[in-house]
Design a protein around this motif. Sequence first.
Motif, PDB file in Angstrom:
ATOM      1  N   GLU A 116      15.982  47.971 -44.467  1.00  0.00           N
ATOM      2  CA  GLU A 116      15.867  46.989 -43.394  1.00  0.00           C
ATOM      3  C   GLU A 116      14.469  46.984 -42.772  1.00  0.00           C
ATOM      4  OE1 GLU A 116      20.133  48.063 -43.996  1.00  0.00           O
ATOM      5  OE2 GLU A 116      18.261  49.189 -43.818  1.00  0.00           O
ATOM      6  N   ASP A 117      13.837  48.156 -42.682  1.00  0.00           N
ATOM      7  CA  ASP A 117      12.470  48.234 -42.171  1.00  0.00           C
ATOM      8  C   ASP A 117      11.495  47.499 -43.086  1.00  0.00           C
ATOM      9  OD1 ASP A 117      12.707  49.764 -39.761  1.00  0.00           O
ATOM     10  OD2 ASP A 117      13.048  51.550 -40.967  1.00  0.00           O
ATOM     11  N   ALA A 133      11.956  43.769 -42.828  1.00  0.00           N
ATOM     12  CA  ALA A 133      11.505  43.224 -41.544  1.00  0.00           C
ATOM     13  C   ALA A 133       9.988  43.103 -41.454  1.00  0.00           C
ATOM     14  CB  ALA A 133      12.017  44.096 -40.400  1.00  0.00           C
ATOM     15  N   CYS A 134       9.274  43.744 -42.362  1.00  0.00           N
ATOM     16  CA  CYS A 134       7.813  43.703 -42.340  1.00  0.00           C
ATOM     17  C   CYS A 134       7.330  42.397 -42.955  1.00  0.00           C
ATOM     18  CB  CYS A 134       7.237  44.892 -43.101  1.00  0.00           C
ATOM     19  SG  CYS A 134       5.441  44.893 -43.197  1.00  0.00           S
ATOM     20  N   HIS A 135       6.475  41.688 -42.251  1.00  0.00           N
ATOM     21  CA  HIS A 135       6.025  40.373 -42.706  1.00  0.00           C
ATOM     22  C   HIS A 135       5.293  40.443 -44.048  1.00  0.00           C
ATOM     23  CE1 HIS A 135       7.390  38.671 -38.995  1.00  0.00           C
ATOM     24  NE2 HIS A 135       6.526  39.348 -38.259  1.00  0.00           N
ATOM     25  N   SER A 185      11.970  52.653 -32.138  1.00  0.00           N
ATOM     26  CA  SER A 185      12.133  51.213 -31.961  1.00  0.00           C
ATOM     27  C   SER A 185      10.830  50.512 -32.349  1.00  0.00           C
ATOM     28  CB  SER A 185      12.479  50.898 -30.504  1.00  0.00           C
ATOM     29  OG  SER A 185      11.413  51.312 -29.654  1.00  0.00           O
ATOM     30  N   GLY A 186      10.869  49.177 -32.356  1.00  0.00           N
ATOM     31  CA  GLY A 186       9.652  48.420 -32.585  1.00  0.00           C
ATOM     32  C   GLY A 186       9.545  47.855 -33.984  1.00  0.00           C
ATOM     33  N   GLU A 187       8.409  47.195 -34.236  1.00  0.00           N
ATOM     34  CA  GLU A 187       8.131  46.643 -35.557  1.00  0.00           C
ATOM     35  C   GLU A 187       7.832  47.776 -36.543  1.00  0.00           C
ATOM     36  OE1 GLU A 187       8.337  43.414 -36.304  1.00  0.00           O
ATOM     37  OE2 GLU A 187       8.878  42.924 -34.224  1.00  0.00           O
ATOM     38  N   THR A 188       8.046  47.486 -37.816  1.00  0.00           N
ATOM     39  CA  THR A 188       7.896  48.536 -38.828  1.00  0.00           C
ATOM     40  C   THR A 188       6.501  49.146 -38.824  1.00  0.00           C
ATOM     41  OG1 THR A 188       9.526  47.399 -40.220  1.00  0.00           O
ATOM     42  CG2 THR A 188       8.156  49.067 -41.274  1.00  0.00           C
ATOM     43  N   GLU A 189       5.468  48.317 -38.761  1.00  0.00           N
ATOM     44  CA  GLU A 189       4.105  48.847 -38.762  1.00  0.00           C
ATOM     45  C   GLU A 189       3.847  49.698 -37.521  1.00  0.00           C
ATOM     46  OE1 GLU A 189       0.829  46.353 -39.933  1.00  0.00           O
ATOM     47  OE2 GLU A 189       2.180  44.925 -40.890  1.00  0.00           O
ATOM     48  N   GLU A 190       4.420  49.303 -36.395  1.00  0.00           N
ATOM     49  CA  GLU A 190       4.270  50.072 -35.161  1.00  0.00           C
ATOM     50  C   GLU A 190       4.928  51.450 -35.301  1.00  0.00           C
ATOM     51  OE1 GLU A 190       5.181  49.513 -30.349  1.00  0.00           O
ATOM     52  OE2 GLU A 190       6.206  48.251 -31.832  1.00  0.00           O
ATOM     53  N   LYS A 191       6.087  51.486 -35.928  1.00  0.00           N
ATOM     54  CA  LYS A 191       6.771  52.761 -36.150  1.00  0.00           C
ATOM     55  C   LYS A 191       5.939  53.676 -37.045  1.00  0.00           C
ATOM     56  CE  LYS A 191      11.444  50.715 -36.169  1.00  0.00           C
ATOM     57  NZ  LYS A 191      12.674  50.586 -36.988  1.00  0.00           N
TER      58      LYS A 191
END
Length: 267
Positions: free
Chosen positions: A36-37, A40-42, A13-19
């Motif tokens: 999708e990841d 979703a990354c800014h 789970s979480g933001e892409t960079e966190e994953k």
Amino acid sequence: MTQPAFLNLVLLSGETEEKLQAAREAGFDQVEIWREDVEACHGGPARLAQLGTGFTNLQVLRDFTGAPGDLRLQKREELRQFIQMAQALGCDTIQAPATTREDCITDQIDDDLRWLASEAARFNMRIMYEPMAWCSVDNTLPKAWERLQRLDQPNIGLVVDLFHISALGGDASQLEGIPADRIYEVQLCDMAVQPSPQDKQAIMDLAKHQRLLPGAGIIDVASFVDKLKSAGYRGPVGIEVFNDELKRLPPREVAPLAWAALRRFWP
């Protein structure tokens, strides 16, 4: 590990960079990343490419082969979008499973795969062709390999996913006769129960919500590993587990569990 070790980000789970950070800290040097990841990354793919994690492949180009009518052209345009995104990531491989459509045009599949291989080759890209248990064609490893062997496209290879083999009652013997260099990656996982091979919905529910880490269920993971090693497989090996309960946990808790499970079977 002496070969690429990856984690499919669907586990976390979480933001892409966190994953990505959680996977890297746990020990994985590559990830399977979903479109999708990336979206979703800014910072987009350019930002992700700067983070130092390798990308085993970009997922997933669905139902490309045998697409009926105008959808065929749409799928070809979608491939071009995937290629552009993969290039921005610094990734050279796109996953395109066998079709799940019941209205697919089966006589068109060979031509579609040849076109797919040719278009990908223009950009030095590879295609991972995955037989999934609920595919309407090529739903087993032997069927998918028969097609790829016949078409003989050097930049299309197989995905070996233990779930899809085992869910239909198959075992490691399905790997026999497949050259190691035609397997582009191996996805390890497990499951708690054996679904009925005829119950497609039950298989899909199990696959998308209740897979287990390897060693936690009934799949004879070791036999697959032994067969792959004896065949000389040296490509990427990793974890692809869709599990709703694990996904509710912090990614830094889950990624080390996945790494430990992988090392148990492929040290």
